[in-house]
Design an enzyme around this catalytic site. Structure first.
Site, mmCIF file in Angstrom:
data_model
loop_
_atom_site.group_PDB
_atom_site.id
_atom_site.type_symbol
_atom_site.label_atom_id
_atom_site.label_comp_id
_atom_site.label_asym_id
_atom_site.label_seq_id
_atom_site.Cartn_x
_atom_site.Cartn_y
_atom_site.Cartn_z
ATOM 1 N N ASP A 1 0.887 -1.164 0.000
ATOM 2 C CA ASP A 1 0.000 0.000 0.000
ATOM 3 C C ASP A 1 0.925 1.214 0.000
ATOM 4 O O ASP A 1 1.616 1.473 0.977
ATOM 5 C CB ASP A 1 -0.876 -0.038 1.260
ATOM 6 C CG ASP A 1 -1.761 1.205 1.403
ATOM 7 O OD1 ASP A 1 -1.608 2.150 0.595
ATOM 8 O OD2 ASP A 1 -2.592 1.223 2.320
ATOM 9 N N ASP B 1 -6.682 -0.634 -1.519
ATOM 10 C CA ASP B 1 -5.613 0.365 -1.597
ATOM 11 C C ASP B 1 -4.235 -0.257 -1.796
ATOM 12 O O ASP B 1 -3.216 0.408 -1.596
ATOM 13 C CB ASP B 1 -5.642 1.272 -0.353
ATOM 14 C CG ASP B 1 -5.465 0.506 0.949
ATOM 15 O OD1 ASP B 1 -5.233 -0.715 0.904
ATOM 16 O OD2 ASP B 1 -5.571 1.124 2.019
ATOM 17 N N GLY C 1 18.850 -5.713 -0.285
ATOM 18 C CA GLY C 1 19.048 -7.058 -0.838
ATOM 19 C C GLY C 1 17.812 -7.934 -0.888
ATOM 20 O O GLY C 1 17.704 -8.802 -1.743
ATOM 21 N N ASP D 1 -7.715 -7.293 0.947
ATOM 22 C CA ASP D 1 -7.513 -5.989 1.581
ATOM 23 C C ASP D 1 -8.309 -5.949 2.880
ATOM 24 O O ASP D 1 -9.399 -6.516 2.965
ATOM 25 C CB ASP D 1 -7.974 -4.862 0.640
ATOM 26 C CG ASP D 1 -7.515 -3.497 1.139
ATOM 27 O OD1 ASP D 1 -6.445 -3.437 1.791
ATOM 28 O OD2 ASP D 1 -8.205 -2.497 0.884
ATOM 29 N N LYS D 2 -7.729 -5.271 3.872
ATOM 30 C CA LYS D 2 -8.301 -5.154 5.221
ATOM 31 C C LYS D 2 -8.352 -6.503 5.932
ATOM 32 O O LYS D 2 -9.309 -6.853 6.605
ATOM 33 C CB LYS D 2 -9.713 -4.530 5.206
ATOM 34 C CG LYS D 2 -9.848 -3.288 4.365
ATOM 35 C CD LYS D 2 -8.991 -2.126 4.811
ATOM 36 C CE LYS D 2 -9.220 -0.931 3.909
ATOM 37 N NZ LYS D 2 -7.960 -0.421 3.325
ATOM 38 N N TYR E 1 1.896 0.376 14.870
ATOM 39 C CA TYR E 1 0.909 0.232 13.803
ATOM 40 C C TYR E 1 1.377 0.905 12.515
ATOM 41 O O TYR E 1 1.743 2.062 12.509
ATOM 42 C CB TYR E 1 -0.442 0.839 14.194
ATOM 43 C CG TYR E 1 -1.348 0.877 12.994
ATOM 44 C CD1 TYR E 1 -1.903 -0.311 12.515
ATOM 45 C CD2 TYR E 1 -1.566 2.040 12.289
ATOM 46 C CE1 TYR E 1 -2.676 -0.307 11.384
ATOM 47 C CE2 TYR E 1 -2.354 2.054 11.153
ATOM 48 C CZ TYR E 1 -2.902 0.868 10.706
ATOM 49 O OH TYR E 1 -3.658 0.870 9.576
ATOM 50 N N LYS F 1 -2.397 -2.941 7.810
ATOM 51 C CA LYS F 1 -2.671 -4.370 7.776
ATOM 52 C C LYS F 1 -1.704 -5.067 6.831
ATOM 53 O O LYS F 1 -1.064 -4.420 6.026
ATOM 54 C CB LYS F 1 -4.077 -4.604 7.258
ATOM 55 C CG LYS F 1 -5.081 -4.961 8.314
ATOM 56 C CD LYS F 1 -5.365 -3.804 9.238
ATOM 57 C CE LYS F 1 -6.125 -2.715 8.521
ATOM 58 N NZ LYS F 1 -5.644 -1.398 8.848
ATOM 59 N N SER G 1 -5.298 -31.129 -12.205
ATOM 60 C CA SER G 1 -4.464 -32.338 -12.252
ATOM 61 C C SER G 1 -4.110 -32.799 -10.834
ATOM 62 O O SER G 1 -5.010 -33.138 -10.080
ATOM 63 C CB SER G 1 -3.228 -32.054 -13.108
ATOM 64 O OG SER G 1 -2.605 -33.268 -13.412
ATOM 65 N N ARG H 1 -9.359 0.178 11.150
ATOM 66 C CA ARG H 1 -8.203 0.418 12.003
ATOM 67 C C ARG H 1 -7.503 -0.887 12.394
ATOM 68 O O ARG H 1 -6.896 -0.985 13.458
ATOM 69 C CB ARG H 1 -8.605 1.218 13.258
ATOM 70 C CG ARG H 1 -9.145 2.592 12.882
ATOM 71 C CD ARG H 1 -9.557 3.439 14.050
ATOM 72 N NE ARG H 1 -10.247 4.630 13.555
ATOM 73 C CZ ARG H 1 -9.642 5.774 13.243
ATOM 74 N NH1 ARG H 1 -8.356 5.881 13.391
ATOM 75 N NH2 ARG H 1 -10.317 6.785 12.773
ATOM 76 N N ASP I 1 -14.744 1.371 6.255
ATOM 77 C CA ASP I 1 -13.481 0.957 5.611
ATOM 78 C C ASP I 1 -13.493 -0.537 5.262
ATOM 79 O O ASP I 1 -12.452 -1.204 5.328
ATOM 80 C CB ASP I 1 -12.262 1.256 6.490
ATOM 81 C CG ASP I 1 -11.946 2.746 6.571
ATOM 82 O OD1 ASP I 1 -12.638 3.551 5.919
ATOM 83 O OD2 ASP I 1 -10.985 3.087 7.291
ATOM 84 N N TYR J 1 -4.844 -0.401 16.712
ATOM 85 C CA TYR J 1 -4.956 0.914 17.360
ATOM 86 C C TYR J 1 -5.418 0.632 18.773
ATOM 87 O O TYR J 1 -6.297 -0.200 18.977
ATOM 88 C CB TYR J 1 -6.063 1.761 16.719
ATOM 89 C CG TYR J 1 -5.732 2.455 15.432
ATOM 90 C CD1 TYR J 1 -5.385 1.742 14.306
ATOM 91 C CD2 TYR J 1 -5.832 3.839 15.342
ATOM 92 C CE1 TYR J 1 -5.130 2.388 13.108
ATOM 93 C CE2 TYR J 1 -5.582 4.496 14.144
ATOM 94 C CZ TYR J 1 -5.230 3.759 13.035
ATOM 95 O OH TYR J 1 -4.995 4.392 11.858
#
Ligand code: F6R
Ligand code: MG
Ligand code: MG
Length: 365
Positions: free
Chosen positions: A11, A52, A103, A131-132, A228, A231, A242, A265, A286, A347
């Site tokens: 992200d 995102d 590296g 996502d999330k 934090y 995620k 197969s 969050r 979200d 959080y």
């Protein structure tokens, strides 16, 4: 022919907030990988998004954990971050935890899933992107694909799958790993992988042929950074047909929008909704968490595809169910089990609040 499939994601900025990726960021990443293909480093590539997160899907012959490939991904992310900063996208460069590449991109923030294998006569591949949510989110679907005959009938009636699969499980907190065999060790396996915030399936192997069948990204950003930063929003590569589960057996577990951690969050459980790429736009609170599936046929390392596998109508019911579960979970507001247990939230105000009120706590008796 031996080919390596690398899926590296980060992200590097959200549009709007944490809800989606900006098309200019994808286009810029495409330019960077096109150049690498022209120069011969990559056989082929495909750039996509899940929410995102910017997803770089690359085929090459450099093997796993190759410095040049990882540097290419890192440079693509850092260049993309410059653009994200110009557009003032939200959280520009948020997953890039280091200033300089040293590296190997592992441990630097981006998620990585890679596998090297001998390309079969026909090589159907499914790449899942979420996502999330966090890397343990793949535990339930991977278990169903490779160990549950109620999901994968091939385990029962296909001779080349009947010996079962081996699961490599990582303890993401203690940095340890163990391999357990299905079917005879499924009870031992489940005591671990049923706790997905701590134990994540890293890889699955065919026990008959020893071939790699699946690999996931197991980075835990919050633990890497010690604070934090976002995620994991993991990815997972699965080989199909197969000696491996059929495409439909690989997709079937996602008909259940199972509960994963990572919503709002990084601190809530929510249902994992299977969606078409264009619908990977986690918006309500979200979320709810999303998963997309890109299907490819490999042809001498060339990525033929993708087909957007969850764009199919047969997943409508799962989406409907996910919305119903999301609604139900939301009604719990700040209460568990919608909210994650105290030690799992990304959080928290807990140490400060507890400290502030310390003197007001009195003994019960
Ligand atoms: C990020 C995410 C979001 C954010 C939330 C708060 O992937 O899932 O739910 O955690 O939008 O973000 P900040 O703290 O950046 O305002
Ligand atoms: Mg974000
Ligand atoms: Mg994300």
């Amino acid at each position: 022919m031996k080919v390596t499939l690398s899926v590296i994601k980060a992200d590097i900025g959200g549009y709007v907030g944490h809800s989606a990726s900006h098309p200019d960021i994808l286009a810029k990443a495409g330019e960077s990988l096109a150049k690498a293909k022209k120069e011969g480093l990559l056989i082929d590539y495909y750039v996509t998004k899940c929410g995102d997160d910017l997803q770089l899907i690359m085929t090459h012959q450099q093997g796993e954990e190759n410095e040049k490939i990882h540097k290419l991904a890192w440079d693509t992310f850092t260049e993309g971050t410059e653009l994200a900063k110009k557009l003032k996208l939200y959280g520009a460069g948020q997953d890039l935890l280091s200033d300089a590449f040293s590296g190997n991109i592992k441990g630097m923030g981006p998620g990585v899933a890679e596998m090297e294998f001998e390309e079969r006569k026909s090589e159907p591949i499914l790449i899942f992107m979420a996502d999330k949510t966090s890397s343990g989110g793949w535990n339930l679907p991977l278990y169903k694909m490779f160990a549950d005959p109620f999901n994968t009938i091939g385990l029962v009636i296909a001779a080349n799958m009947h010996t079962g699969f081996a699961f490599e499980v990582h303890d993401v907190k203690e940095h340890k790993k163990i391999t357990l065999n299905a079917p005879e060790e499924i009870y031992d396996l489940l005591i671990f992988i049923g706790a997905p915030s701590r134990y994540a399936i890293k890889a699955v192997y065919s026990r008959a042929t020893k071939d790699i069948a699946a690999v996931s990204s197991t980075q835990r950003l919050s633990l890497i950074a010690g604070r934090y930063v976002g995620k994991d929003d993991p990815v997972c590569i699965v080989r199909s047909q197969s000696q491996f589960p059929a495409v439909g057996e690989v997709l079937e577990p996602f008909a259940l929008p199972h509960l994963v951690e990572g919503w709002m969050r990084g601190s809530h459980h929510g249902p994992l909704m299977p969606v078409a790429v264009e619908d990977s736009t986690p918006t309500r609170f979200d979320g709810p968490p999303r998963v997309t599936a890109a299907g490819f046929q490999l042809a001498d390392g060339k990525l033929i595809g993708p087909r957007d596998m969850f764009a199919d109508k047969s997943f409508d019911l799962a989406r409907q169910k996910a919305n119903e579960i999301a609604e139900y979970m939301r009604r719990h507001g700040p209460f568990e089990p919608h909210r994650l247990p105290l030690e799992e939230m990304e959080y928290t105000t807990m140490p400060e609040v507890a400290k502030k009120l310390e003197a007001r706590f009195t003994d019960l008796d």
